[in-house]
Design an enzyme around this catalytic site. Structure first.
Site, PDB file in Angstrom:
ATOM      1  N   GLU A 266       0.722  -1.075  -0.006  1.00  0.00           N
ATOM      2  CA  GLU A 266      -0.136   0.023   0.030  1.00  0.00           C
ATOM      3  C   GLU A 266       0.754   1.343  -0.250  1.00  0.00           C
ATOM      4  O   GLU A 266       0.418   2.217  -0.848  1.00  0.00           O
ATOM      5  CB  GLU A 266      -0.939  -0.017   1.185  1.00  0.00           C
ATOM      6  CG  GLU A 266      -2.109  -1.001   1.214  1.00  0.00           C
ATOM      7  CD  GLU A 266      -1.569  -2.223   2.167  1.00  0.00           C
ATOM      8  OE1 GLU A 266      -2.254  -2.771   2.616  1.00  0.00           O
ATOM      9  OE2 GLU A 266      -0.277  -2.534   1.920  1.00  0.00           O
ATOM     10  N   ASP A 308      23.850  15.824 -27.930  1.00  0.00           N
ATOM     11  CA  ASP A 308      24.197  16.623 -29.125  1.00  0.00           C
ATOM     12  C   ASP A 308      25.763  16.891 -28.656  1.00  0.00           C
ATOM     13  O   ASP A 308      26.203  16.820 -27.687  1.00  0.00           O
ATOM     14  CB  ASP A 308      23.511  17.708 -28.845  1.00  0.00           C
ATOM     15  CG  ASP A 308      23.465  18.604 -30.186  1.00  0.00           C
ATOM     16  OD1 ASP A 308      23.929  18.171 -31.328  1.00  0.00           O
ATOM     17  OD2 ASP A 308      23.165  19.692 -30.043  1.00  0.00           O
ATOM     18  N   ASP A 572      20.220  21.214 -25.639  1.00  0.00           N
ATOM     19  CA  ASP A 572      19.815  22.527 -25.107  1.00  0.00           C
ATOM     20  C   ASP A 572      19.212  23.330 -26.217  1.00  0.00           C
ATOM     21  O   ASP A 572      18.945  24.574 -25.800  1.00  0.00           O
ATOM     22  CB  ASP A 572      21.278  23.087 -24.606  1.00  0.00           C
ATOM     23  CG  ASP A 572      22.183  23.239 -25.714  1.00  0.00           C
ATOM     24  OD1 ASP A 572      22.010  22.860 -26.784  1.00  0.00           O
ATOM     25  OD2 ASP A 572      23.238  24.054 -25.391  1.00  0.00           O
ATOM     26  N   ASP A 576      16.703  19.931 -30.135  1.00  0.00           N
ATOM     27  CA  ASP A 576      16.553  18.734 -29.312  1.00  0.00           C
ATOM     28  C   ASP A 576      15.254  18.594 -28.511  1.00  0.00           C
ATOM     29  O   ASP A 576      15.282  17.591 -27.973  1.00  0.00           O
ATOM     30  CB  ASP A 576      17.821  19.178 -28.302  1.00  0.00           C
ATOM     31  CG  ASP A 576      19.165  19.350 -28.928  1.00  0.00           C
ATOM     32  OD1 ASP A 576      19.571  18.444 -29.677  1.00  0.00           O
ATOM     33  OD2 ASP A 576      19.937  20.363 -28.554  1.00  0.00           O
ATOM     34  N   ASN A 640       3.971 -14.402   3.698  1.00  0.00           N
ATOM     35  CA  ASN A 640       2.880 -14.648   4.789  1.00  0.00           C
ATOM     36  C   ASN A 640       1.425 -14.820   4.260  1.00  0.00           C
ATOM     37  O   ASN A 640       0.423 -15.376   4.803  1.00  0.00           O
ATOM     38  CB  ASN A 640       2.999 -13.148   5.588  1.00  0.00           C
ATOM     39  CG  ASN A 640       3.888 -13.109   6.596  1.00  0.00           C
ATOM     40  OD1 ASN A 640       4.473 -13.900   7.034  1.00  0.00           O
ATOM     41  ND2 ASN A 640       4.405 -11.893   6.584  1.00  0.00           N
ATOM     42  N   ASN A 665      -0.027  -5.591   8.121  1.00  0.00           N
ATOM     43  CA  ASN A 665       0.471  -5.104   6.917  1.00  0.00           C
ATOM     44  C   ASN A 665       0.807  -3.456   7.104  1.00  0.00           C
ATOM     45  O   ASN A 665       1.845  -3.132   6.793  1.00  0.00           O
ATOM     46  CB  ASN A 665      -0.590  -5.071   5.659  1.00  0.00           C
ATOM     47  CG  ASN A 665       0.144  -4.954   4.322  1.00  0.00           C
ATOM     48  OD1 ASN A 665       1.171  -5.735   4.207  1.00  0.00           O
ATOM     49  ND2 ASN A 665      -0.450  -4.270   3.413  1.00  0.00           N
ATOM     50  N   ASP A 669       4.524  -1.819   6.888  1.00  0.00           N
ATOM     51  CA  ASP A 669       4.965  -0.763   5.949  1.00  0.00           C
ATOM     52  C   ASP A 669       5.388   0.635   6.807  1.00  0.00           C
ATOM     53  O   ASP A 669       6.399   1.255   6.279  1.00  0.00           O
ATOM     54  CB  ASP A 669       3.515  -0.161   5.264  1.00  0.00           C
ATOM     55  CG  ASP A 669       3.203  -1.295   3.938  1.00  0.00           C
ATOM     56  OD1 ASP A 669       4.220  -1.881   3.351  1.00  0.00           O
ATOM     57  OD2 ASP A 669       2.094  -1.368   3.849  1.00  0.00           O
TER      58      ASP A 669
END
Length: 824
Positions: A266, A308, A572, A576, A640, A665, A669
């Protein structure tokens, strides 16, 4: 059509209605609401939303709220990034918004560029921006700066007639292009393409197209699908087992959904966001500004960097590198003559003149300009007549071939040693000129001629019987730091591919200077002859692409991505922008044009490749911590959940209540939230990595069953040693499950020994606090509310050796796994 009269106003209005306004229009964008909803298509997001619903249905509103906040934050952050392409296209429109002088009804008049139409005759003069693509009808000394399309600083000569290479902007000498600027001279052009049909218009359309999925997006999508498939199978299996055992349908369904939620990581969006944010903060200290957070992952995964040449590998500033006499020796006299010519010539100076005049050591005092023969395309040279102390001379500078053609003598060891320019000498000087060209230099010829004391005026007919003085060789020099940076990238496992609008000789010379071995070279003309499959094969063996248009550069990027490479692009210029948009990670510099900066994902505050190398290391550290969470979460959760599904086969009650699963859980986490602060193995950052789904699946299926093996051992102890009832069984397994899956963090977080790889303090403290909380929870007032019972002291005496044995077993299996499969 009579080009002297141009279009009539009525015809111009008709064509404007037919072809549309001469503006760079982007593709139609979806509404903001539809763009926001599109972010929810990710399988992982859908699974997390399901987890949110299940948590709320089981009364766990805290978990439901946390999951919903995490999902919304993740989606909104991605949604905000969707508007980068639209802003880039708008900046491109601003860059080309000017007025133009067109011939209408036989008279020149200024009109907004938006009203220029195909068939218009446009008058061009020094300082003008070309309003649309066209073909030259007339030209006088016309030089155009096309850096907008090619990125190259050298001006290009334009003239009517056949072009040397109409497929490339530099070779299309009879064509002018929208947004390019006239440096000198004048011309008249017939407009052929306007708006999005122009070359720069195609760039604008490319910027608003749907960006190809990046490596990070593909990885999260595939990971979400993996978890979703596992969750579906788990739900179906548990439902079937519980219904066969005649348990209530609602209880079985909620238990199965809780298992699915337990399998889902989660907090992955939160861990990813925090990890990326910390990585962005560290990168900012190294002068790398991150615009799109997920680009950090792509930077760490990058195994090909396309760049480039001009401005990234070179200084983007033309420099007079050599001034040689006819014998090829360094000659201050050639520099003096070139300087005098550039100093006294009138009109707009070219970048080559500016490069010569930066040599301020030449003394021009005492010299007086008498006359000048301006540059024109036919002669391709410029002459100035100078006088000092009665010495009158004509100093000429121009294209080498033209200077040599009108010369009859050359200097030996100084101006007083003049020798006849015979055929052998002409061949020798021509060879030296060609050798300089192969070394990447742009070369001008320098000559002079003594005139009588009474000479005051010169004409083109006086440019004869000149004395050839030597060569002026110019170069856009490689950056001093570029060579070391390229070696650092190579050592980091990143292949560098050069894609440039310049010619192959100049580009190859730059590669040689920087120590880059050219494995293969492909020009734009050759690239156009290849289909998608042929180009895909060539990009694997070619690292130098020359004379490329913006569209061709983009083809190279997409071909590399189709081959499974994670591609970065460094550029740049406006030319490009499409490649920056299409690459997995677009990199630009703070001094770039606005269009490039808007299209880029990462901005370098220093125009230096070494900053890219530092950024890659930070990207890999960030990716390493994200992969830790994924590997630990999937393997532990899978183990698990597999244990719960297996226990459901023989237990007369649920092995864990749905609320207990969600609490387990959530605490797990919580223990992993400090992962963004953790250290990463030096071996990991030494080479690129990516989301490797087969690797993640193998790791989950290898480590997960080890967890299940010890879970089943815990089941046996609780049932037979402690004679546990339903509440004691669920409590004991909750504690053992959380202790094993939290403490195994310290084994899985490093490929090496957990005793040598020191974890961060925050990760260590948080993990130990979570395990302690799980052990104390059954003895608190909260315990009975979630179905827990106090555990006997003997359980903890058994738990400690059981957890130690589990961690040792995982370490042994982990080492075997990495020997067998290596890193992702």
């Amino acid at each position: 059509m009579n080009t002297d009269q141009g279009l009539s106003q009525a015809e111009a209005k008709r064509r404007l209605a037919l072809h549309g306004r001469n503006v760079i229009l982007g593709a139609t964008r979806r509404s903001a609401a539809l763009e926001l909803l599109a972010r929810f298509k990710n399988p992982l997001i859908l699974l997390l939303l399901a987890a949110c619903v299940v948590s709320a249905a089981t009364g766990d509103f805290e978990s439901s709220t946390i999951i919903m906040v995490v999902v919304l934050l993740s989606v909104v952050l991605d949604f905000v990034q969707e508007h980068r392409a639209g802003r880039a296209a708008e900046e491109l429109r601003k860059a080309t918004r000017v007025h133009a002088t067109v011939v209408r009804d036989g008279a020149a008049r200024d009109v907004p560029t938006e009203e220029v139409v195909p068939g218009d005759v446009v008058l061009l003069a020094a300082g003008d921006l070309v309003p649309a693509d066209g073909t030259l009808l007339e030209a006088r000394d016309l030089f155009v700066n096309q850096a907008l399309l090619t990125g190259e600083p050298y001006p290009v000569e334009k003239h009517p007639g056949p072009s040397a290479d109409a497929t490339h902007a530099d070779g299309a000498t009879a064509a002018v292009f929208m947004g390019t600027s006239v440096i000198s001279g004048s011309g008249k052009a017939l407009i052929t393409q306007t708006g999005t049909n122009t070359e720069v218009g195609k760039i604008g359309v490319a910027l608003t197209r749907q960006q190809p999925p990046t490596a990070f997006e593909l990885g999260t999508r595939n990971f979400g699908l993996l978890i979703l498939r596992l969750a579906m199978w788990m739900v179906l299996f548990v439902l079937l087992v519980n219904l066969v055992r005649e348990r209530t349908w609602l209880t079985s369904f909620m238990f199965a959904l809780a298992l699915a939620v337990g399998l889902a990581p989660e907090l992955l969006p939160m861990v990813v966001s925090v990890t990326l944010a910390r990585g962005a903060l560290r990168m900012s200290r190294k002068k790398v500004l991150v615009k799109r957070l997920s680009a950090i992952h792509d930077l760490g995964s990058m195994d090909v960097l396309c760049t480039d040449k001009t401005g990234t590998l070179t200084e983007a500033r033309i420099r007079l590198e050599k001034h040689l006499d006819p014998q090829g020796q360094d000659s201050p006299r050639v520099l003096e003559l070139a300087y005098l010519n550039s100093h006294f010539e009138s009109g707009l100076r070219s970048p080559l003149d500016e490069a010569i005049l930066r040599h301020e050591a030449v003394d021009v005092r005492g010299w007086e300009k008498l006359d000048e023969v301006p540059f024109d395309f036919e002669r391709r040279r410029i002459s100035v007549l100078l006088r000092r102390d009665g010495d009158v001379r004509l100093v000429v500078k121009g294209a080498f071939e033209e200077i040599l053609r009108v010369s009859t003598h050359y200097e030996g060891n100084g101006p007083e040693y003049q020798r006849p320019l015979d055929a052998a000498a002409r061949r020798a000087f021509t060879k030296r000129f060609e050798d300089l060209g192969r070394e990447g230099y742009r070369v001008l010829g320098i000559a002079w001629k003594a005139e009588g004391p009474g000479c005051r005026h010169v004409v083109t007919g006086d440019e004869t019987e000149l004395v050839f003085a030597g060569f002026a060789a110019f170069e856009d020099p490689p950056k001093e730091s570029a060579g070391a940076a390229l070696r650092a990238l190579r050592d980091a496992g990143v292949s560098v591919v050069i894609v440039t609008g310049d010619n192959e000789h100049v580009a190859a010379h730059v590669c040689k200077t920087l120590g880059v071995e050219v494995r293969g070279c492909l020009t734009g003309t050759e690239l156009d002859a290849l289909d998608v499959h042929a180009l895909g094969a060539r990009v694997e063996t070619t690292n130098l692409f020359c004379r490329l248009s913006p569209t061709q550069k983009n083809r190279v990027i997409l071909a590399l991505k189709k081959r499974g490479r994670v591609v970065g692009y460094l550029g740049d210029g406006i030319n490009d922008a499409p490649s920056l948009h299409s690459a997995d990670v677009g990199i630009s510099v703070n001094s770039a044009v606005d269009v490039a900066k808007e299209a880029a994902d990462i901005l370098l505050l220093e125009q230096d490749l070494s900053v890219v190398a530092d950024g890659i290391v930070e990207g890999r550290r960030t990716l390493g911590n994200i992969l830790k969470y994924i590997l630990m979460g999937t393997s532990s959760n899978f183990g698990n959940m597999f244990s719960m599904a297996g226990a459901a086969l023989f237990l007369p009650f649920l092995p864990m209540l749905p609320a207990q699963i969600l609490l387990n859980n959530f605490l797990y986490d919580l223990s992993e939230l400090p992962i963004p602060t953790d250290r990463v193995d030096p071996d990991f950052v030494a080479r690129p990595h990516r989301w490797d789904m087969p690797f993640i699946r193998r790791f989950m299926l290898t480590i997960g069953p080890v967890s299940s093996l010890f879970d089943f051992a815990t089941f046996a102890l609780l049932l037979y040693l402690f004679q546990g009832d339903e509440r004691l069984f669920q409590t004991g397994w909750f504690v053992e499950s959380l202790a094993t899956q939290v403490l195994v963090i310290f084994v899985i977080r490093t490929q090496g020994s957990p005793l040598r790889g020191k974890p961060s303090g925050a990760l260590l403290v948080t993990s130990l606090l979570v395990v302690a909380s799980a052990m104390l929870l059954p003895f608190t007032p909260i315990g009975p509310k979630v179905g827990f019972a106090p555990l006997p002291p003997m359980f903890f005496a058994v738990l400690v050796p059981l957890v130690v044995a589990y961690l040792v077993t995982v370490e042994v299996v982990k080492r075997w796994f990495y020997r067998r499969f290596g890193w992702a």
